[in-house]
Write a protein that holds these residues in place. Sequence first.
Motif, short mmCIF file in Angstrom:
data_model
loop_
_atom_site.label_atom_id
_atom_site.label_comp_id
_atom_site.label_asym_id
_atom_site.label_seq_id
_atom_site.Cartn_x
_atom_site.Cartn_y
_atom_site.Cartn_z
N ILE A 36 14.45 1.11 -11.30
CA ILE A 36 13.60 2.30 -11.28
C ILE A 36 14.46 3.51 -10.96
CG2 ILE A 36 11.69 3.46 -10.11
CD1 ILE A 36 10.40 0.74 -9.69
N VAL A 82 7.98 2.58 -14.33
CA VAL A 82 8.56 1.55 -15.20
C VAL A 82 8.00 1.74 -16.61
CG1 VAL A 82 8.66 -0.92 -15.68
CG2 VAL A 82 8.91 -0.09 -13.33
N SER A 87 13.93 4.84 -16.15
CA SER A 87 13.60 3.51 -15.61
C SER A 87 13.61 2.47 -16.72
CB SER A 87 12.24 3.54 -14.92
OG SER A 87 12.28 4.31 -13.74
N TRP A 104 5.19 -2.78 -8.57
CA TRP A 104 6.53 -2.25 -8.78
C TRP A 104 6.76 -1.00 -7.94
CZ3 TRP A 104 5.63 -2.54 -14.77
CH2 TRP A 104 5.86 -3.85 -15.21
N MET A 105 5.79 -0.08 -7.95
CA MET A 105 5.98 1.17 -7.20
C MET A 105 5.79 0.97 -5.70
SD MET A 105 7.09 3.01 -9.51
CE MET A 105 7.39 4.42 -8.43
N TRP A 108 9.15 -0.16 -4.70
CA TRP A 108 10.04 1.00 -4.70
C TRP A 108 9.83 1.84 -3.44
CZ3 TRP A 108 8.63 6.17 -4.67
CH2 TRP A 108 9.69 7.09 -4.82
#
Length: 301
Positions: A36, A82, A87, A104-105, A108
């Motif tokens: 990312i 993403v 990314s 995913w975030m 992150w």
Amino acid sequence: MKILRTPDARFADLPDFPFTPHYCEVKDSDGTSLRIHYVDEGPRGASPVLLMHGEPSWSFLYRKIIASLAARGHRVVAPDLVGFGRSDKPAEQSDYTFERHVRWMSDWLAATRLTDITLFCQDWGGLIGLRLVAAFPENFARVVVANTGLPTGEGFSEGFKRWLEFSQSTPTLPIGQIVGMGCKRGLSEIEKAAYDAPFPDESFKAGARRFPALVPITPEHGSVAENKAAWKVLEKFSKPFLTAFSDSDPVTKGGDLNFQQRVAGASGQKHATITEAGHFLQEDKPDEIADLLDRFIASTK
């Protein structure tokens, strides 16, 4: 998952985007590693302003806001979701789900260890960003929402219907043109090319293709239950919460009232309407948005 990565050469000499790239690796539940990208400008010791983009843009959308806020002493962080920007881009539409994007975030956010965050989110940056607020409310000091929502299966606007139909049927998804059509001022050819830069060909656009179909606009869509649970947290979120929708967005028009009426922290705030601005209000009124964020942070410390 098969992962595509846009060559760095595609991002050379972008207008008004001199920022050093930063990267964070997260792992999907299937074991796939995903890189990312994010912009991180301004003093590291300052509280971060987190700028989250949506569909089909990337952190380039915030270039002028990043520069303005960093010059005023704010730390400014702007990730690419993403499938977008610098990314990594899973190659199949089936690789993308709402819940995967949230995971995913979330990973992150944990990896970057951001706290005392001021969030500004628009479009899918709001759908995902507000889920982060609901999951990690202690990390966020205040929130500004613009031209976004957190749908729970209760329908959609005519503007969104047209966008959904177009995005799922057109053989070529013209990213730069799409962003340009969502602005009041129009974009230069160089700016349109910058929005096209992350996508060397159609194979890189699986995320951009899939996002509109993932918006939970019917009870049968995925993530309806998860968004309803998030709303229960947001309704009790008492930290400062501001709406700053534009006056000329057919997709999200009127959505600001939902936040004003339901989120505890929205009560008594000086909610703003960004005039003469389209869906991508960051392109139309970057200086006004930077000023709004600077004032909001100063007045709510």
